[in-house]
Write an enzyme that holds these catalytic residues in place. Structure first.
Site, PDB file in Angstrom:
ATOM      1  N   CYS A 124      27.468 -48.028   0.958  1.00 11.61           N
ATOM      2  CA  CYS A 124      26.777 -47.310  -0.107  1.00 11.61           C
ATOM      3  C   CYS A 124      25.345 -46.988   0.303  1.00 11.61           C
ATOM      4  CB  CYS A 124      26.761 -48.080  -1.415  1.00 11.61           C
ATOM      5  SG  CYS A 124      28.378 -48.421  -2.114  1.00 11.61           S
ATOM      6  N   ARG A 165      26.199 -46.193   7.164  1.00  6.49           N
ATOM      7  CA  ARG A 165      26.509 -47.361   6.337  1.00  6.49           C
ATOM      8  C   ARG A 165      27.972 -47.391   5.916  1.00  6.49           C
ATOM      9  NH1 ARG A 165      21.525 -49.404   4.112  1.00  6.49           N
ATOM     10  NH2 ARG A 165      22.598 -50.261   2.300  1.00  6.49           N
ATOM     11  N   TRP A 197      30.978 -46.550  -1.270  1.00 11.44           N
ATOM     12  CA  TRP A 197      32.068 -47.273  -0.605  1.00 11.44           C
ATOM     13  C   TRP A 197      32.830 -47.985  -1.713  1.00 11.44           C
ATOM     14  CZ3 TRP A 197      33.579 -52.438   0.276  1.00 11.44           C
ATOM     15  CH2 TRP A 197      34.455 -52.644   1.348  1.00 11.44           C
ATOM     16  N   ASN A 215      24.300 -49.554  -5.757  1.00 10.11           N
ATOM     17  CA  ASN A 215      24.907 -50.267  -4.626  1.00 10.11           C
ATOM     18  C   ASN A 215      25.198 -51.695  -5.085  1.00 10.11           C
ATOM     19  OD1 ASN A 215      24.354 -48.007  -3.117  1.00 10.11           O
ATOM     20  ND2 ASN A 215      22.713 -48.938  -1.920  1.00 10.11           N
ATOM     21  N   GLY A 216      26.306 -52.258  -4.618  1.00  6.97           N
ATOM     22  CA  GLY A 216      26.593 -53.651  -4.940  1.00  6.97           C
ATOM     23  C   GLY A 216      27.757 -53.797  -5.899  1.00  6.97           C
ATOM     24  N   GLU A 272      36.285 -61.055  19.849  1.00  5.53           N
ATOM     25  CA  GLU A 272      35.532 -59.819  19.680  1.00  5.53           C
ATOM     26  C   GLU A 272      36.328 -58.609  20.159  1.00  5.53           C
ATOM     27  OE1 GLU A 272      32.472 -56.891  19.249  1.00  5.53           O
ATOM     28  OE2 GLU A 272      33.158 -58.665  18.165  1.00  5.53           O
ATOM     29  N   LYS A 282      37.383 -55.412  17.814  1.00  8.68           N
ATOM     30  CA  LYS A 282      37.070 -54.024  18.137  1.00  8.68           C
ATOM     31  C   LYS A 282      38.318 -53.158  18.081  1.00  8.68           C
ATOM     32  CE  LYS A 282      32.803 -53.991  18.489  1.00  8.68           C
ATOM     33  NZ  LYS A 282      32.905 -54.918  17.354  1.00  8.68           N
ATOM     34  N   GLU A 313      39.519 -52.698  14.464  1.00  6.83           N
ATOM     35  CA  GLU A 313      38.569 -51.935  13.663  1.00  6.83           C
ATOM     36  C   GLU A 313      38.749 -50.436  13.825  1.00  6.83           C
ATOM     37  OE1 GLU A 313      34.309 -54.062  13.005  1.00  6.83           O
ATOM     38  OE2 GLU A 313      34.826 -53.675  15.087  1.00  6.83           O
ATOM     39  N   HIS A 341      50.809 -73.416  21.494  1.00  4.02           N
ATOM     40  CA  HIS A 341      50.851 -74.096  20.203  1.00  4.02           C
ATOM     41  C   HIS A 341      51.191 -73.132  19.056  1.00  4.02           C
ATOM     42  CE1 HIS A 341      49.409 -77.790  21.983  1.00  4.02           C
ATOM     43  NE2 HIS A 341      48.449 -77.101  22.595  1.00  4.02           N
ATOM     44  N   LYS A 386      29.095 -50.020   7.657  1.00  2.64           N
ATOM     45  CA  LYS A 386      28.184 -50.561   8.667  1.00  2.64           C
ATOM     46  C   LYS A 386      27.363 -51.715   8.114  1.00  2.64           C
ATOM     47  CE  LYS A 386      26.210 -50.594  12.689  1.00  2.64           C
ATOM     48  NZ  LYS A 386      26.983 -51.012  13.858  1.00  2.64           N
TER      49      LYS A 386
END
Length: 607
Positions: free
Chosen positions: A2, A27, A74, A98-99, A479, A483, A486, A502, A602
């Site tokens: 947002c 964002r 968003w 926002n929020g 990581e 990636k 995402e 395991h 973001k």
């Protein structure tokens, strides 16, 4: 996630509002809109999807007015539709937010019981109704906002305008950042200084609980007790130039290629090659007294913290607790007073991490912050600010910010080890030499980009991919998997290589590629043994290693990615490059939106 921008201007503001929203696109968002006051009426344009849709709407339906607010949304409450897009209008009030308003259901039921009708599914419209109800009862806009703010539970950055007063903009901040910009005969608000950079460099950052009454000629700021307060006006330093991709196809690729430069810039702030030392900014506490470190972060920043845990414990011999920020305070951790609590965030505004920071401060911790935005909330609230120097990172999937975080964390680990007497001058000199080699090693890793691109079609058809690593390469496996999922939307998981037997080994077949990170060194043979267990069950291996490792273990693998041979200290930084490039090229092969992948943002400013 947002973005907000508001302008009390001297001429029509619609084009500047859209330009401000474009500067906030990084964002993440799924709809956008703006509203201005024209001849005493609230005029609004909204559109689902990208800003180009809103721009087209404005081209067909131009909007005048010198007072306006705009927003990129968003979705949290309600789908990404035009009806749910901001701004929301109720009576004389228009609002952007926002929020998340956590108690919106109770408030909505209260308002509906009075006969008030809602036109969206959002929590934001509740706030507009609350303010409008007070204004309809002859309360001034200022008093109306002051009255309803204590009723809101959750995190919010709010901006409201009023049809009857085009010279008034009211903003409020609780848990979601807002900045006020000062111009000549104009004033502004924005989610961050970047949105306001073309108009002003003179910025005031609202503090937690602040709200502001903004006019063209004045700004009044109040705290959560409605007492007038003074907040410093600072020079934001935000760049006015548009952030461009240059000759790169995507921002993500540009930012991957920027890593040698920005890591070098970051290390210059900490490494003193001529002295053979690693330095920190001036600190007001004694590092030698730190008996425990707590690292808290989210997403990619969490994996940077996971690498740092290895460094702090191996080099400085200091125990480290590592927590996902969204879980940290809810488990009510017991914290030894005087410990160092370290918070890692690209934006410095990540809601969960910021809330964890405040919990740790109440628990008597010394607060450290590793952030890429030195004016952010975390930076301002930290006792020890450790800035990265990655520059603006536009791609939603973090790349250069991650490697710069690793550089800073390596510097902190070195200083802590020296303070604890665990590091000789000769050993520190060796660390300095290895850190100064990192930019060149990153550049060398980039030279294999073409080979990785050719390999991407082998991975793109997969529905599931596994990543394996040991030691600090375990968080790099995590990581790498993050990636890939995402930006390519392929399900991927990272595992410690020794954990395969395991449980996860049950997933292995010839349709599941397995990416193995195995630099030559003390853990190489053990990692290769785990890799061979995968091969024995038909798994298709992509081996990422240096030339020595590839020569020793590449027999029978599906593909290899060569990485320059480096010291284990900087290996995580260098091995970040191939996992980033592999994810990037797989996503491009699949045709996904690399820079703004679906459902992601973001800057995550809600819990």
């Amino acid at each position: 996630m947002c973005g907000i921008i508001g302008i009390l201007g001297t001429d029509d503001v619609a084009d500047r509002l859209v330009d401000g929203l474009k500067r906030l696109e990084y964002r993440g968002y799924d709809s956008a809109g703006l509203c201005t006051i024209v001849d005493g009426q609230l005029e609004r344009r909204r559109a689902q999807g990208k800003l180009v849709n809103l721009a087209e709407r404005l081209h067909n339906e131009p909007l005048a007015g010198s007072s306006g607010i705009a927003h990129t949304r968003w979705a949290t409450h309600g789908a990404a539709t035009e009806d749910n897009a901001h701004p929301h209008i109720v009576g004389d009030v228009v609002i952007v937010h926002n929020g998340i308003i956590e108690n919106f259901r109770d408030l909505r039921e209260e308002l509906q019981a009075e006969g008030r009708e809602f036109t969206s599914q959002t929590d934001t419209e509740v706030v507009a109704h609350l303010i409008a109800r007070e204004v309809e009862n002859s309360t001034s806009p200022k008093d109306a906002v002051a009255k309803i703010l204590p009723r809101l539970v959750g995190a919010f950055g709010l901006a409201a305008m009023f049809r009857s007063d085009p010279d008034l903009l009211i903003a409020a901040r609780q848990g979601s950042p807002l900045a006020i910009g000062y111009g000549e005969g104009e004033n502004y608000i924005g989610s961050d200084a970047v949105a306001l950079a073309p108009m002003t460099q003179r910025i005031t950052y609202l503090e937690e609980g602040d709200w502001a009454v903004i006019r063209r000629a004045s700004v009044e700021i109040y705290d959560r007790e409605n007492e007038p307060v003074e907040r410093e006006i600072v020079n934001s330093g935000a760049t006015v130039q548009s952030i461009e991709k240059g000759n790169y196809r995507h921002f993500m690729l540009k930012e991957i290629y920027e890593q040698p430069v920005v890591v070098a810039q970051t290390l210059q702030s900490y490494v003193r090659p001529l002295e053979g030392k690693v330095a920190l900014p001036d600190i007001e506490f004694d590092l030698s007294e730190i008996r425990r470190v707590t690292i808290v972060a989210c997403g990619t920043s969490y994996y940077a913290g996971m690498v740092a845990k290895y460094w702090f414990e191996q080099f400085a011999r200091v125990p480290v607790d590592l927590d996902v920020a969204s879980e940290f305070r809810y488990r009510q951790p017991v914290m030894e007073e005087g410990g160092l609590a370290l918070f890692i965030s690209q934006s410095g505004e990540t809601a969960d991490t910021l809330a964890a920071l405040r919990y740790a401060r109440e628990a008597g911790q010394i607060i450290g912050a590793v952030v890429n935005v030195p004016t952010s909330s975390m930076a301002r609230e930290a006792d020890l600010l450790l800035p990265t120097h990655a520059g603006p990172e536009i791609g939603v999937a973090s790349t250069k910010a991650f490697t710069c975080q690793l550089a800073v964390l390596a510097a902190l680990a070195t200083n802590l080890a020296r303070a604890k007497g665990e590091l000789t001058a000769e050993e520190e000199q060796e660390i300095v030499e290895h850190l100064t080699e990192a930019p060149a090693a990153l550049n060398a890793a980039l030279s294999f980009d073409g080979e990785i691109e050719k390999m991407a079609p082998l991975i793109a058809p997969a529905r599931d991919v596994l990543y394996l690593g040991r030691g600090p390469d375990f968080p790099m496996a995590l990581e790498g998997a993050l990636k890939l999922k995402e930006i390519s939307y392929i399900h991927a998981e990272g595992y410690a290589a020794g954990e395969m037997k395991h449980g996860p080994i049950a997933l292995i077949d010839d349709l599941v590629p397995v990416i193995v990170l195995a630099p030559s060194g003390p853990l190489f043979e053990k990692t290769v043994s785990n890799m061979q267990e995968v091969q024995a069950r038909g798994g298709k291996i992509v081996l990422i290693s240096d030339r020595k490792g590839l020569d020793a273990a590449s027999h029978g693998v599906m593909a290899t990615i060569e990485v320059p041979a480096v010291h284990p200290l900087i290996a995580p930084m260098v091995y970040a490059v191939p996992v980033q490039l592999l994810a990037y090229h797989v996503a491009v092969t699949k045709g996904t939106d690399v820079d703004q992948p679906r459902n992601l943002a973001k800057s995550v400013t809600v819990e």
